[in-house]
Each structure stands twice: as structure tokens, then as C-alpha cells.
Design an enzyme around this catalytic site. Structure first.
Site, PDB file in Angstrom:
ATOM      1  N   HIS A  16       0.843  -1.201   0.000  1.00  0.00           N
ATOM      2  CA  HIS A  16       0.000   0.000   0.000  1.00  0.00           C
ATOM      3  C   HIS A  16       0.884   1.261   0.000  1.00  0.00           C
ATOM      4  O   HIS A  16       0.734   2.145  -0.845  1.00  0.00           O
ATOM      5  CB  HIS A  16      -0.902  -0.022   1.236  1.00  0.00           C
ATOM      6  CG  HIS A  16      -1.794   1.175   1.367  1.00  0.00           C
ATOM      7  ND1 HIS A  16      -3.127   1.143   1.040  1.00  0.00           N
ATOM      8  CD2 HIS A  16      -1.556   2.435   1.791  1.00  0.00           C
ATOM      9  CE1 HIS A  16      -3.664   2.342   1.241  1.00  0.00           C
ATOM     10  NE2 HIS A  16      -2.719   3.145   1.713  1.00  0.00           N
ATOM     11  N   GLU A  17       1.804   1.322   0.959  1.00  0.00           N
ATOM     12  CA  GLU A  17       2.666   2.508   1.051  1.00  0.00           C
ATOM     13  C   GLU A  17       3.589   2.612  -0.168  1.00  0.00           C
ATOM     14  O   GLU A  17       3.901   3.704  -0.630  1.00  0.00           O
ATOM     15  CB  GLU A  17       3.479   2.495   2.351  1.00  0.00           C
ATOM     16  CG  GLU A  17       2.639   2.545   3.625  1.00  0.00           C
ATOM     17  CD  GLU A  17       1.613   3.676   3.648  1.00  0.00           C
ATOM     18  OE1 GLU A  17       1.838   4.717   2.993  1.00  0.00           O
ATOM     19  OE2 GLU A  17       0.568   3.510   4.304  1.00  0.00           O
ATOM     20  N   HIS A  27       1.734   4.382  -2.887  1.00  0.00           N
ATOM     21  CA  HIS A  27       1.857   5.839  -2.718  1.00  0.00           C
ATOM     22  C   HIS A  27       3.243   6.289  -3.182  1.00  0.00           C
ATOM     23  O   HIS A  27       3.403   7.321  -3.826  1.00  0.00           O
ATOM     24  CB  HIS A  27       1.722   6.223  -1.230  1.00  0.00           C
ATOM     25  CG  HIS A  27       0.314   6.266  -0.720  1.00  0.00           C
ATOM     26  ND1 HIS A  27      -0.701   6.945  -1.359  1.00  0.00           N
ATOM     27  CD2 HIS A  27      -0.233   5.749   0.414  1.00  0.00           C
ATOM     28  CE1 HIS A  27      -1.819   6.828  -0.646  1.00  0.00           C
ATOM     29  NE2 HIS A  27      -1.570   6.109   0.425  1.00  0.00           N
ATOM     30  N   HIS A  56       3.540   6.627  -6.848  1.00  0.00           N
ATOM     31  CA  HIS A  56       2.830   7.839  -7.280  1.00  0.00           C
ATOM     32  C   HIS A  56       3.769   9.052  -7.149  1.00  0.00           C
ATOM     33  O   HIS A  56       3.782   9.940  -8.000  1.00  0.00           O
ATOM     34  CB  HIS A  56       1.592   8.021  -6.386  1.00  0.00           C
ATOM     35  CG  HIS A  56       0.517   8.885  -6.972  1.00  0.00           C
ATOM     36  ND1 HIS A  56      -0.641   9.181  -6.295  1.00  0.00           N
ATOM     37  CD2 HIS A  56       0.413   9.531  -8.150  1.00  0.00           C
ATOM     38  CE1 HIS A  56      -1.404   9.962  -7.049  1.00  0.00           C
ATOM     39  NE2 HIS A  56      -0.781  10.192  -8.173  1.00  0.00           N
TER      40      HIS A  56
END
Length: 675
Positions: A467-468, A471, A474
Site C-alpha cells: 500500500h505505502e 503511494h 505515485h
């Protein structure tokens, strides 16, 4: 101090952490604020007529040194803080708020921006330039530029007070987390706990020169205790301790602060001409207004609640049959859920953990990023880091060009807040033909290696890492001209799409084969485990959905109504939770006072966005599944239309360009087993 007020003379212009002294920060903030003010003055005093270039563009690139200093300081205040640093944060936060208000309430600057804005239809701007102009204009109008002098003054007062209150709120939660420990000296009290958890508790006790075992409210200690400890009384003690953080009528109590924050946000929205804080916030979100958010939450609630009630009844019956427990309490949930999961799927975290060695999982994330986006990650040892446990990487594309610097910081320690997050030490932008590449960081709290074992992750921690890392991608793949539109600078209910979509690879056999290898034998995770992971992915999904929705509903209750009548935080919270509760209430506990996401972080009126983004991510991943989970064409479309574009265009436009259509909630409901 000079070190923090100039371009760093370091490899890739990375932050020179080891050369920074705490005493450097405050003078550097003062100097960098003065320099940023001078840059603003130069825009205002420019005798040329306002243009996009000399006003909007110049404004976006101003204050670069201050931005870098702020990112270094506040990132470390979350990951590596101490009392002295917290004191500096309390002193510099009002200065930064005042500076930010000096800009947004500056009439002369706003006049120039408005002049350009009023001509926008004749300027022939690119989509990114048009977005920047719109963002700058709204940044002023939404923050008081059109207000009368007395209202501008009021806004400044509110903002300064809010900045301080949010810091104190977070410090209180951290203090309460650090102030509690469960010291066990009787070995029989450890029954049920995994040996890795026991070993970590033993070494923590040793480090404090105590006999026995110490458990804390840090997640790698707290979660396994609640999940596995057979001693129900001790589970109860731990759960109540966690739930009453900042709710103990002591010096760290957050009840009054919580109400003050909610009321000041409401007052601020009113001053700006909005009905509530939510109306203000949601104007700049995909969801647009509180009614849309509430109907989104209620719609999902209607679909999830029957499933949640069925699951809860099943769990209750199981606990009664197993241990004769008549009424499930909050401290029973994780424990019996884990036992039921083992019974249904014969799968527990302890069986899986040997296959999820932290280094291998990270390598797996890197390999997947390589297959999808052509990135390579190489550990480097010649740049500074802020703690010895941090690892640093050069990220390059398929042509060997630098894409980003990546910092990974994975273990809990005193002075680091709980949870997991992505942040950046330097953002990406393009100026004078130079593409400044970003410096991105992932910070987590995973179980540390012990004397006998490497860091082995639970499956939940594996998905957290992915998940991190989503990010992170991104941030790393950002490729925009303007810093304020770069990377994760997107609408809040769009920002979780890249992170949540990455979690999907953790459930795919093809992806797991890359990294889920036994830390001792190197054997790839057995296929039957993979099937069970997939099967169990929707286990108790109704209850999990209800829990997420309850947080979103609580957030909206505080922020989409007039909070001035609230006198009792606990009573208010209880009412908000009414439609979503399964377990009996615990009188000593109150969530709002340690709900850092919305009262300290930036999630106020935005907690719904996790679920909102789940709709996007389920729909997006369905596209990958259609074409193949490593399909280059789909990955490239995702990279070019979502990951690299930042906030340069409206998120729905970017999403439709990637997907060819608007997202449909069916993919999420199907994945969650709710239809």
C-alpha cells in the site's frame, strides 16, 4: 544553520541529515520564510502587467528552500522526534501558518492572480497550466482573499490556533502510547502468543533492564497480543488501554482539544461563506459535497450491514461453542476471528510469516514495479540517512535515467509515531529544462529482527508495505512541470487509488511466487496457502467494511454539521456509531480523542475516501485481470494517465483516460463477497 538555507551540495541534492543540528532549525525557518517573502514581494512589485509566467508560474516555484526545510523537519518530527523537536514544532508552526496567511490574504498578490484568472479563456493554456491557474485562484478565494479586513484577521487567528491544537493533539496521543506498558512476569500469561512476539517482548524488557516480557501499544506488539493471547483479562486490559488514550482526564487528555478543533473548523468554514467544514473541504474532492459522501457511505452500509451481522452472529456462536463466552467484547474480536479463520481455512499468520521475510517482500515490490513500469531499485550507501535503520535506493528507468531516491524506514522506535505512511523529502518539478527528480520515503512499524529471526511480516503487514509502496510509486513516477501539482498532490479521494491498487498483487499467485519464499529453506509458498489467502481475503469483509464506514460516518458527523452544541465527545461519538455497532460499548474508551487521521492529519471530511478509492482500485485491477496482471499496455496506461500526472487534471478525466469508462462499484462488491 547555513546548511538548511541553500541548495545541498550532496549527491542528487539529498538531505544532509547527519550535518543538521536541532538548533539549526528555528533560525533556518526564520531565514527561509524571509527569503520566500522576498520572492513574493518581487512578484507583487513587478512593474510588468501580470501574466501567467510572471505571476502564477513564479508563485508556484517560490519558497522552494522553505518547502524543503519544512518537509525535512516535519517528516523527522513524525519518524524521529524528541521533546526538543516537538518544542521547535510548536514554535515554528505558528510562523508557517502566519506566512501562509500572509500570502493567501495579500490583496496585491491576489489582484495580480485575479487579473490573469479573468483572462484565462484568451491565454491558450495547456491543461496543466489551466489547472494551476484554477488552483492558485481557488487557493486564495477559498482561503479568504475576497474577505473584508476584519474577517481576514479572524481567519488568521483561527488558523494559528488550529495549527497549535493539531500538534498538541498528536503529541498527546504519542505520549499516551509511550506511557503504557504491560509488564508480564508470569510465563503462563504468554499462552497462545507466537514465539516471535514473545521474543520481541523479552528483548524490550531486557532493554529496560527488567525481568520478563513487556508489551506496548505499538502495533507490532499490540496487534499480536489482542489476536493471540489466551488470557482474556490481559487482552481486556490492553484493549482498554489502547481505547482510552487521551481520554483519561489527565494532562494528555484530548477531549477539549477535539471539540475545539471541530468548532474552529466550523467557524473557519462559516467565515469563508461555507455551511460547514465538510462543504468547504469537499468542494475540492471528487465527491463534491457532503450529501454525496453520506449517500455513498449509506449505500455501502446498506449492502455491508446484513453481511456484517451474519458474520458477527457466526463469530458469537463460534466463541460460545469454543469457550462458552456468552457476549463478545471488543477484546475478543481479533482473537476469535483468528481462531475461526484457522478453523475455516486452516491458515494463520504464524504459518504464513516464514514466507514473508521483510527484505524479500520489499524485493518483490521492486520486481513487480520493474515488470509493470520498468523501474530498477539499487541500494546505495553514499547518501545521508536520518537513522541507521533506514535503507536508501536509487530508482532508475529502463534507460538507466534517475527516476527517484527512495528511503525505507520500517521498524518502530521511541520518537516514531504508530502506523505507516509515505512522504517526500523533495518533490518533482521541471524548471529551465531540468527535471528535478523526487526523494520519496516509506515509513512503517514492522516487527524488528530478533537474535534468531529476521523481520517476518504478517500478511496484513505485507499488504501495508505494498500500500505505502503504491503511494511511493505515485511520488516517484511524478512527471509534471509544477511542484504543487506533482506526485500525490491530487484530490484527496483519488490519492488512495495508487496505494490500494498495489495491494491486489499480494493475492496473485504469479506475484507471490516472486517473493513469498521461506526464509530458511527458500521454498516458494505452497499453492494451497495461496488459494487460502485468496479465499480468506473476503473473510469477515462485511464486518471490516462496517468498521471503515463507521469511521467515515464519525468524521462526517463532526464536520458536516454544526458542532457548537456538542459538549460531550464520548456521547456524540456513541450516537454517530449507532447504525454501525456490533460490539457493546466500552465506557472507558473513546475513539475521537485519538483519531489522528482526522484531528491531526489531513483526513477531516475525507475518511470516506478509503472506501471511495476502493471502488476505483477494484475497478482498475479488474482491468489488469482482464488483460493479465503484468500486462505492459495496461501498466503503461496506468503510469501515463494516473501515476505520472499528479493533480494536473480532474481525477475522473484521468481515470477515464486510463480505463475507458467511469468506475463501477460492482467490482468492489464482488471482490468483497457482498454480492
Amino acid at each position: 544553520m547555513k546548511i538548511l538555507t541553500q541548495h545541498f551540495n550532496t549527491k542528487h541534492n539529498t538531505a544532509p541529515f547527519s550535518q543538521i543540528k536541532l538548533s539549526d532549525y528555528q533560525p533556518a525557518f526564520i531565514e527561509n520564510i524571509a527569503a520566500a517573502k522576498a520572492e513574493i514581494d518581487a512578484i507583487i512589485n513587478n512593474s510588468d502587467a501580470p501574466t501567467f509566467e510572471n505571476t502564477i508560474e513564479t508563485l508556484d516555484f517560490s519558497g522552494n528552500a522553505l518547502d524543503r526545510l519544512s518537509s525535512i523537519f516535519f517528516n523527522l518530527n513524525s519518524a524521529e522526534t524528541c521533546e526538543e523537536m516537538q518544542k521547535i514544532a510548536q514554535e515554528v508552526s505558528p510562523l508557517l501558518t502566519e506566512f501562509s496567511n500572509d500570502i493567501t490574504l495579500n490583496e496585491d498578490l491576489f489582484k495580480r492572480i485575479k487579473t490573469v484568472y479573468d483572462q484565462k479563456d484568451t491565454l491558450n493554456l495547456s491543461p496543466e497550466q489551466a489547472t494551476l491557474l484554477d488552483k492558485k485562484f481557488k487557493g486564495f478565494s477559498r482561503n479568504g482573499a475576497l474577505l473584508s479586513e476584519d474577517k481576514k484577521l479572524k481567519l488568521r487567528e483561527i488558523d494559528t490556533e488550529l495549527a497549535k491544537l493539531k500538534l498538541t493533539y498528536g503529541e498527546n496521543v504519542l505520549a499516551e502510547t509511550n506511557n503504557y506498558q504491560l509488564h508480564i512476569t508470569n510465563e503462563s500469561d504468554l499462552k497462545g502468543l507466537p514465539e516471535g512476539t514473545i521474543e520481541a517482548a523479552r528483548s524490550l524488557a531486557k532493554s529496560k533492564e527488567l525481568e520478563g516480557w513487556i508489551f506496548t501499544l505499538d502495533f507490532p506488539s499490540y496487534i499480536p497480543f489482542l489476536t493471540y493471547a489466551d488470557n482474556r483479562e490481559l487482552r481486556k486490559e490492553m484493549a482498554i488501554a489502547a481505547g482510552k488514550k487521551a481520554f483519561q482526564n489527565n494532562e494528555f487528555d484530548n477531549q477539549e482539544i477535539t471539540l475545539k478543533i471541530a468548532k474552529l473548523r466550523f467557524e473557519r468554514a462559516n467565515v469563508l461563506g461555507y455551511a460547514t467544514h465538510s462543504h468547504f473541504v469537499l468542494e475540492e474532492r471528487m465527491a463534491q459535497n457532503p450529501d454525496k459522501v453520506k449517500s455513498f457511505l449509506n449505500d455501502l452500509l446498506a449492502k455491508a450491514k446484513p453481511a456484517a451481522q451474519r458474520e458477527f452472529a457466526e463469530l458469537t456462536a463460534f466463541a460460545k461453542e469454543l469457550d462458552g463466552i456468552d457476549h463478545l467484547e471488543k477484546w475478543d474480536g481479533a482473537y476469535y476471528s483468528e481462531k475461526l479463520k484457522q478453523k475455516l481455512f486452516n491458515l494463520d499468520d504464524e504459518k504464513l510469516k516464514p514466507y514473508f521475510q521483510l527484505e524479500k517482500v520489499l524485493e518483490g515490490a521492486f520486481t513487480i514495479a520493474n515488470k509493470l513500469f520498468g523501474l530498477t531499485f539499487t541500494e546505495i550507501f553514499d547518501i545521508d540517512k536520518y537513522h541507521e535503520e533506514v535503507t536508501t535506493y536509487e530508482v532508475k528507468d529502463e534507460f538507466g535515467e534517475l527516476v527517484a531516491i527512495f528511503y525505507a524506514d520500517f521498524f518502530p522506535r521511541k520518537g516514531k509515531r504508530n502506523g505507516a505512511w509515505m512522504t517526500s523529502f523533495k518533490s518533482q518539478s521541471i524548471k529551465d529544462g531540468v527535471n528535478e527528480r523526487p526523494h520519496i520515503s516509506n515509513v512503517c512499524n514492522f516487527t524488528k529482527p530478533t537474535e534468531t529471526k529476521p523481520s517476518l511480516l504478517t500478511f496484513n503487514e505485507v499488504t501495508t508495505l505494498f500500500h505505502e509502496f503504491g503511494h511511493g510509486l505515485h511520488g516517484m513516477l511524478a512527471n509534471t512541470t509544477y511542484p504543487s501539482l506533482s506526485g500525490t498532490s491530487v484530490y484527496w479521494d483519488f490519492v488512495e487509488l495508487p496505494s490500494q491498487v498495489m495491494e491486489n498483487w499480494c493475492y496473485e499467485p504469479e506475484a507471490l511466487a516472486l517473493f513469498a519464499k521461506h526464509y530458511e529453506t527458500g521454498e516458494i509458498i505452497p499453492q494451497e496457502y495461496v488459494e487460502k489467502i485468496k479465499e480468506s481475503a473476503s473473510f469477515q469483509e462485511g464486518m471490516a467494511t462496517l468498521r471503515q464506514l463507521s469511521f467515515g460516518i464519525l468524521d462526517m458527523a463532526f464536520h458536516s454539521n454544526n458542532p457548537t452544541e456538542i459538549t460531550d465527545v464520548k456521547a456524540f461519538e456513541k450516537t454517530a456509531f449507532e447504525g454501525t455497532t456490533l460490539y457493546p460499548d466500552v465506557a472507558e474508551n473513546c475513539m475521537s480523542v485519538s483519531f489522528s487521521h482526522i484531528f491531526q492529519g489531513g483526513y477531516s471530511s475525507g475518511y470516506y475516501s478509503y472506501k471511495w478509492a476502493e471502488v476505483l482500485d477494484a475497478d482498475a485491477f479488474a482491468y489488469f485481470q482482464e488483460k493479465g496482471i503484468f500486462n505492459k499496455e495496461v501498466a503503461t496506461k496506468f503510469k501515463e494517465n494516473v501515476l505520472s500526472k499528479g493533480g494536473t487534471e480532474l481525477p475522473m478525466e484521468l481515470y477515464k483516460r486510463f480505463r475507458g469508462q467511469e468506475p463501477k462499484p460492482e467490482a468492489l462488491l464482488k471482490r468483497a463477497g457482498l454480492i
